[in-house]
Design an enzyme around this catalytic site. Sequence first.
Site, PDB file in Angstrom:
ATOM      1  N   SER A  79      34.944  39.871  44.023  1.00  0.00           N
ATOM      2  CA  SER A  79      35.600  39.503  42.768  1.00  0.00           C
ATOM      3  C   SER A  79      34.782  40.066  41.614  1.00  0.00           C
ATOM      4  O   SER A  79      33.621  40.425  41.790  1.00  0.00           O
ATOM      5  CB  SER A  79      35.658  37.977  42.632  1.00  0.00           C
ATOM      6  OG  SER A  79      36.416  37.622  41.506  1.00  0.00           O
ATOM      7  N   LYS A  95      44.046  42.113  41.739  1.00  0.00           N
ATOM      8  CA  LYS A  95      44.314  42.611  43.091  1.00  0.00           C
ATOM      9  C   LYS A  95      43.341  42.023  44.120  1.00  0.00           C
ATOM     10  O   LYS A  95      43.749  41.646  45.208  1.00  0.00           O
ATOM     11  CB  LYS A  95      44.252  44.149  43.115  1.00  0.00           C
ATOM     12  CG  LYS A  95      45.520  44.759  42.507  1.00  0.00           C
ATOM     13  CD  LYS A  95      45.404  46.229  42.279  1.00  0.00           C
ATOM     14  CE  LYS A  95      45.680  47.047  43.502  1.00  0.00           C
ATOM     15  NZ  LYS A  95      45.730  48.498  43.184  1.00  0.00           N
ATOM     16  N   ASN A 103      44.817  40.000  52.494  1.00  0.00           N
ATOM     17  CA  ASN A 103      44.266  40.823  53.584  1.00  0.00           C
ATOM     18  C   ASN A 103      43.197  40.083  54.381  1.00  0.00           C
ATOM     19  O   ASN A 103      43.148  40.180  55.608  1.00  0.00           O
ATOM     20  CB  ASN A 103      43.667  42.115  53.018  1.00  0.00           C
ATOM     21  CG  ASN A 103      44.744  43.051  52.510  1.00  0.00           C
ATOM     22  OD1 ASN A 103      45.882  43.009  52.970  1.00  0.00           O
ATOM     23  ND2 ASN A 103      44.400  43.894  51.549  1.00  0.00           N
ATOM     24  N   GLY A 106      44.829  37.509  56.497  1.00  0.00           N
ATOM     25  CA  GLY A 106      45.466  38.174  57.643  1.00  0.00           C
ATOM     26  C   GLY A 106      44.430  38.472  58.726  1.00  0.00           C
ATOM     27  O   GLY A 106      44.678  38.275  59.922  1.00  0.00           O
ATOM     28  N   TYR A 149      41.611  36.574  35.685  1.00  0.00           N
ATOM     29  CA  TYR A 149      40.632  35.980  36.606  1.00  0.00           C
ATOM     30  C   TYR A 149      41.117  34.603  37.069  1.00  0.00           C
ATOM     31  O   TYR A 149      41.218  34.338  38.266  1.00  0.00           O
ATOM     32  CB  TYR A 149      39.286  35.867  35.898  1.00  0.00           C
ATOM     33  CG  TYR A 149      38.173  35.358  36.792  1.00  0.00           C
ATOM     34  CD1 TYR A 149      37.666  36.156  37.811  1.00  0.00           C
ATOM     35  CD2 TYR A 149      37.624  34.096  36.612  1.00  0.00           C
ATOM     36  CE1 TYR A 149      36.642  35.702  38.631  1.00  0.00           C
ATOM     37  CE2 TYR A 149      36.605  33.634  37.419  1.00  0.00           C
ATOM     38  CZ  TYR A 149      36.111  34.441  38.432  1.00  0.00           C
ATOM     39  OH  TYR A 149      35.098  33.985  39.248  1.00  0.00           O
ATOM     40  N   LYS A 153      42.391  33.511  40.918  1.00  0.00           N
ATOM     41  CA  LYS A 153      41.673  32.511  41.721  1.00  0.00           C
ATOM     42  C   LYS A 153      42.590  31.329  42.071  1.00  0.00           C
ATOM     43  O   LYS A 153      42.486  30.753  43.152  1.00  0.00           O
ATOM     44  CB  LYS A 153      40.437  32.021  40.966  1.00  0.00           C
ATOM     45  CG  LYS A 153      39.352  33.091  40.826  1.00  0.00           C
ATOM     46  CD  LYS A 153      38.662  33.367  42.148  1.00  0.00           C
ATOM     47  CE  LYS A 153      37.507  34.326  42.005  1.00  0.00           C
ATOM     48  NZ  LYS A 153      36.797  34.559  43.263  1.00  0.00           N
ATOM     49  N   TYR A 163      48.318  29.489  54.137  1.00  0.00           N
ATOM     50  CA  TYR A 163      47.904  29.960  55.465  1.00  0.00           C
ATOM     51  C   TYR A 163      47.371  28.790  56.298  1.00  0.00           C
ATOM     52  O   TYR A 163      47.567  28.740  57.506  1.00  0.00           O
ATOM     53  CB  TYR A 163      46.839  31.069  55.364  1.00  0.00           C
ATOM     54  CG  TYR A 163      47.440  32.446  55.387  1.00  0.00           C
ATOM     55  CD1 TYR A 163      48.160  32.923  54.297  1.00  0.00           C
ATOM     56  CD2 TYR A 163      47.310  33.281  56.494  1.00  0.00           C
ATOM     57  CE1 TYR A 163      48.731  34.188  54.311  1.00  0.00           C
ATOM     58  CE2 TYR A 163      47.872  34.546  56.518  1.00  0.00           C
ATOM     59  CZ  TYR A 163      48.573  34.995  55.431  1.00  0.00           C
ATOM     60  OH  TYR A 163      49.138  36.244  55.465  1.00  0.00           O
ATOM     61  N   ARG A 190      27.034  38.076  31.309  1.00  0.00           N
ATOM     62  CA  ARG A 190      27.038  36.613  31.328  1.00  0.00           C
ATOM     63  C   ARG A 190      25.831  36.078  30.577  1.00  0.00           C
ATOM     64  O   ARG A 190      24.859  36.787  30.338  1.00  0.00           O
ATOM     65  CB  ARG A 190      27.100  36.095  32.759  1.00  0.00           C
ATOM     66  CG  ARG A 190      28.507  36.226  33.293  1.00  0.00           C
ATOM     67  CD  ARG A 190      28.663  35.670  34.664  1.00  0.00           C
ATOM     68  NE  ARG A 190      28.164  36.569  35.678  1.00  0.00           N
ATOM     69  CZ  ARG A 190      28.309  36.364  36.977  1.00  0.00           C
ATOM     70  NH1 ARG A 190      28.930  35.293  37.408  1.00  0.00           N
ATOM     71  NH2 ARG A 190      27.840  37.227  37.855  1.00  0.00           N
TER      72      ARG A 190
HETATM   73  N1  UDP Z   1      27.849  33.364  25.788  1.00  0.00           N
HETATM   74  C1  UDP Z   1      27.090  33.502  24.651  1.00  0.00           C
HETATM   75  N2  UDP Z   1      26.356  34.642  24.485  1.00  0.00           N
HETATM   76  C2  UDP Z   1      26.327  35.632  25.406  1.00  0.00           C
HETATM   77  C3  UDP Z   1      27.099  35.498  26.584  1.00  0.00           C
HETATM   78  C4  UDP Z   1      27.850  34.337  26.739  1.00  0.00           C
HETATM   79  O1  UDP Z   1      27.081  32.620  23.769  1.00  0.00           O
HETATM   80  O2  UDP Z   1      25.614  36.640  25.167  1.00  0.00           O
HETATM   81  C5  UDP Z   1      28.607  32.131  25.970  1.00  0.00           C
HETATM   82  C6  UDP Z   1      30.088  32.320  26.319  1.00  0.00           C
HETATM   83  O3  UDP Z   1      30.860  32.416  25.134  1.00  0.00           O
HETATM   84  C7  UDP Z   1      30.389  31.065  27.113  1.00  0.00           C
HETATM   85  C8  UDP Z   1      29.064  30.753  27.804  1.00  0.00           C
HETATM   86  O4  UDP Z   1      28.062  31.458  27.092  1.00  0.00           O
HETATM   87  O5  UDP Z   1      30.712  30.007  26.248  1.00  0.00           O
HETATM   88  C9  UDP Z   1      29.022  31.173  29.259  1.00  0.00           C
HETATM   89  O6  UDP Z   1      29.470  32.497  29.315  1.00  0.00           O
HETATM   90  P1  UDP Z   1      29.425  33.347  30.638  1.00  0.00           P
HETATM   91  O7  UDP Z   1      29.964  34.704  30.303  1.00  0.00           O
HETATM   92  O8  UDP Z   1      28.074  33.293  31.243  1.00  0.00           O
HETATM   93  O9  UDP Z   1      30.394  32.635  31.693  1.00  0.00           O
HETATM   94  P2  UDP Z   1      31.712  31.716  31.603  1.00  0.00           P
HETATM   95  O10 UDP Z   1      31.218  30.357  31.889  1.00  0.00           O
HETATM   96  O11 UDP Z   1      32.333  31.800  30.247  1.00  0.00           O
HETATM   97  O12 UDP Z   1      32.580  32.281  32.658  1.00  0.00           O
END
Ligand code: UDP
Length: 315
Positions: A79, A95, A103, A106, A149, A153, A163, A190
């Site tokens: 993912s 996808k 897949n 399966g 996303y 999921k 399944y 992230r």
């Molecule tokens: N975030 C942030 N600064 C960054 C990256 C992320 O403030 O440089 C914030 C983002 O807006 C979210 C949280 O941190 O509120 C977690 O973001 P992440 O992308 O890690 O994962 P999410 O939980 O949103 O999937």
Amino acid sequence: MRRRKVIVITGGAGFLGSHLCERFIQDDYKVVCIDNLITGSMDNIKGLLKNKHFDFIKHDVSKEIKVPGAVHYILHFASLASPVDYLKYPIPTLKVGSLGAHNTLGLAKAKKARYLIASTSEVYGDPQEHPQKEDYWGHVNPVGPRGCYDESKRFQEAITMAYHRYHNIDTRIVRIFNTYGPRMRVNDGRVVPNFIHQALDNRPLTVYGKGKQTRSFCYVDDQIEGIVQLLHSKYTGPVNIGNPDEFTILDFAKLVIKTIGETKSKVIYEDLPVDDPLQRQPDIALAWKKLKWKPKVSIEEGLGYTIEWFKQKYV
Ligand code: UDP
């Protein structure tokens, strides 16, 4: 000599996937790692490539999957898990969640294998219940940018249950909450790799919005242990695996600065991404009841290990 059980791990060269590959090799399985390397990296599995019980197949699992011989377990972890990645690759994200799940299910049916999918706290969307329990149905914007996303999921959970009910496949669903640790890509966007990398570089930490949104961070070793226990349990319903220790993003930025210590970094504020969930915290009572699992690694300890890893790798 006892024959090793065979486990197929899709996304096995990714962050969680590579930790799972390592864990199942340690636990005496034969591991078949499948990854198309769109965000995964050979670097994550380089320590396993010479092991005769480890096979790597470079393949996009949204296309037909062929694995010769017996397969006892399948973990579908392929993912694009970072918002930055799935916003850049929305169609591969949809996808791999839909066709990739079809897949791999399966394959599970053909091989009579037990099947576990990596679902996510993102199925709860921008939750209106707090903390989130497994019986909460969520609050997702299907047509927003994160929809690719979240809905892939949610579809993955639905097809897994279909399944299970229709074909009697032995299935498990883990809902993974924000997890961090060694092997996160430095540029995956992230919050944990961003803040650590920025602080190690003495650059400002980019807090989105006012930083009042919350997340709850689980160290990777705890997450892997929870997934392994769920796989070996008898429970087919979804189970939250995460650490309920909840922070505002602003407080989390300050914690990263304090933990690194030597940095000159301050905080700057940037735009909040569209549909960014305001709060997120797992209710893990079910994981305790069914698996006797709860996280053990504190945020201070986990951040310490992760910072050390980033220092060695990138500084
Ligand atoms: N975030 C942030 N600064 C960054 C990256 C992320 O403030 O440089 C914030 C983002 O807006 C979210 C949280 O941190 O509120 C977690 O973001 P992440 O992308 O890690 O994962 P999410 O939980 O949103 O999937």
